[in-house]
Scaffold this motif. Structure first.
Motif, short mmCIF file in Angstrom:
data_model
loop_
_atom_site.label_atom_id
_atom_site.label_comp_id
_atom_site.label_asym_id
_atom_site.label_seq_id
_atom_site.Cartn_x
_atom_site.Cartn_y
_atom_site.Cartn_z
N GLY A 5 14.02 -21.59 -28.76
CA GLY A 5 14.09 -20.16 -29.03
C GLY A 5 12.91 -19.41 -28.44
N VAL A 6 13.10 -18.11 -28.22
CA VAL A 6 12.07 -17.24 -27.67
C VAL A 6 11.70 -16.21 -28.72
CG1 VAL A 6 11.54 -15.55 -25.87
CG2 VAL A 6 12.94 -17.54 -25.32
N ILE A 7 10.39 -16.10 -29.03
CA ILE A 7 9.92 -15.07 -29.95
C ILE A 7 8.69 -14.39 -29.35
CG2 ILE A 7 10.78 -15.99 -32.14
CD1 ILE A 7 8.14 -17.42 -32.50
N PRO A 8 8.46 -13.12 -29.53
CA PRO A 8 9.38 -12.21 -30.20
C PRO A 8 10.60 -11.97 -29.33
CG PRO A 8 7.56 -10.97 -29.29
CD PRO A 8 7.27 -12.43 -29.01
N GLU A 9 11.71 -11.77 -29.95
CA GLU A 9 12.98 -11.64 -29.25
C GLU A 9 13.24 -10.24 -28.70
OE1 GLU A 9 15.76 -12.82 -32.32
OE2 GLU A 9 15.96 -14.75 -31.37
N LYS A 61 4.63 -26.01 -28.10
CA LYS A 61 3.44 -25.18 -28.10
C LYS A 61 3.85 -23.74 -27.79
CE LYS A 61 -0.89 -24.61 -25.61
NZ LYS A 61 -1.69 -25.09 -24.48
N ASN A 62 3.37 -22.80 -28.59
CA ASN A 62 3.63 -21.39 -28.34
C ASN A 62 2.82 -20.93 -27.13
OD1 ASN A 62 5.39 -21.03 -30.48
ND2 ASN A 62 3.77 -20.47 -31.90
N ILE A 63 3.50 -20.33 -26.17
CA ILE A 63 2.82 -19.78 -25.00
C ILE A 63 3.35 -18.38 -24.73
CG2 ILE A 63 2.39 -22.02 -23.92
CD1 ILE A 63 4.77 -21.42 -22.03
N LYS A 64 2.54 -17.57 -24.10
CA LYS A 64 2.98 -16.25 -23.65
C LYS A 64 3.19 -16.33 -22.16
CE LYS A 64 0.86 -13.24 -27.03
NZ LYS A 64 0.09 -12.00 -27.19
N PHE A 65 4.21 -15.66 -21.69
CA PHE A 65 4.44 -15.60 -20.26
C PHE A 65 5.10 -14.28 -19.91
CE2 PHE A 65 7.99 -17.76 -22.23
CZ PHE A 65 9.11 -17.15 -21.65
N ARG A 66 4.87 -13.85 -18.71
CA ARG A 66 5.42 -12.59 -18.22
C ARG A 66 6.67 -12.89 -17.40
NH1 ARG A 66 3.42 -7.76 -18.19
NH2 ARG A 66 1.36 -8.52 -18.78
N LEU A 92 12.18 -7.08 -12.11
CA LEU A 92 12.02 -6.18 -13.25
C LEU A 92 10.88 -5.22 -12.96
CD1 LEU A 92 12.44 -8.77 -16.13
CD2 LEU A 92 14.14 -7.22 -15.19
N LYS A 93 11.14 -3.93 -13.13
CA LYS A 93 10.13 -2.90 -12.84
C LYS A 93 9.00 -2.93 -13.84
CE LYS A 93 13.56 0.05 -10.76
NZ LYS A 93 14.41 1.21 -10.93
N ASN A 94 9.31 -2.90 -15.12
CA ASN A 94 8.29 -2.92 -16.17
C ASN A 94 8.42 -4.21 -16.94
OD1 ASN A 94 7.44 -0.28 -15.58
ND2 ASN A 94 9.14 0.56 -16.74
N SER A 95 7.91 -5.29 -16.39
CA SER A 95 8.05 -6.58 -17.05
C SER A 95 7.17 -6.63 -18.29
CB SER A 95 7.72 -7.73 -16.09
OG SER A 95 6.41 -7.57 -15.59
N HIS A 96 7.67 -7.32 -19.31
CA HIS A 96 6.97 -7.45 -20.58
C HIS A 96 6.65 -8.91 -20.83
CE1 HIS A 96 7.88 -3.33 -21.72
NE2 HIS A 96 9.07 -3.53 -21.22
N GLN A 97 5.65 -9.12 -21.71
CA GLN A 97 5.34 -10.49 -22.11
C GLN A 97 6.28 -10.93 -23.18
OE1 GLN A 97 1.33 -11.21 -23.22
NE2 GLN A 97 0.52 -10.66 -21.24
#
Length: 97
Positions: A5-9, A61-66, A92-97
């Motif tokens: 799963g991906v959070i935050p969704e 392991k929780n990781i952040k990625f763009r 994507l123009k305004n990519s989010h983490q």
């Protein structure tokens, strides 16, 4: 299918809704979505209980990625294994983490 799963969704779901809005005429029944990353597919398991137990013991392991882009893929499931085909790629123009 084995997936994580991906959070935050919220950002993934916002992207999914935009995609669904564009593809609603082609796929009107595809309205259920769970934000995730597919890890793999399993065709046959000798000991399903053991497999599920071992899989449930895995800690991710929780990781952040763009996310800067994504690809629309077609998968054709065959007896010999799936065939994956890239249909389109999107920046994507305004990519989010």
């Amino acid at each position: 299918v084995i997936w994580v799963g991906v959070i935050p969704e919220e950002n993934v779901i916002r992207l999914q809704r935009m995609i669904d809005g564009e593809l609603i005429d082609m796929f009107p029944g595809e309205q259920r979505f769970e934000a995730h990353i597919t890890i793999g597919r399993v065709k046959f398991i000798k000991d399903r209980e053991k497999f599920v137990k071992e899989l449930s013991d895995v800690r991710i392991k929780n990781i952040k990625f763009r996310v800067n882009n994504f690809k629309l893929m077609k998968s054709t499931l065959r007896r010999e294994g799936p065939i994956y085909e890239e249909i389109a790629s999107f920046e994507l123009k305004n990519s989010h983490q």
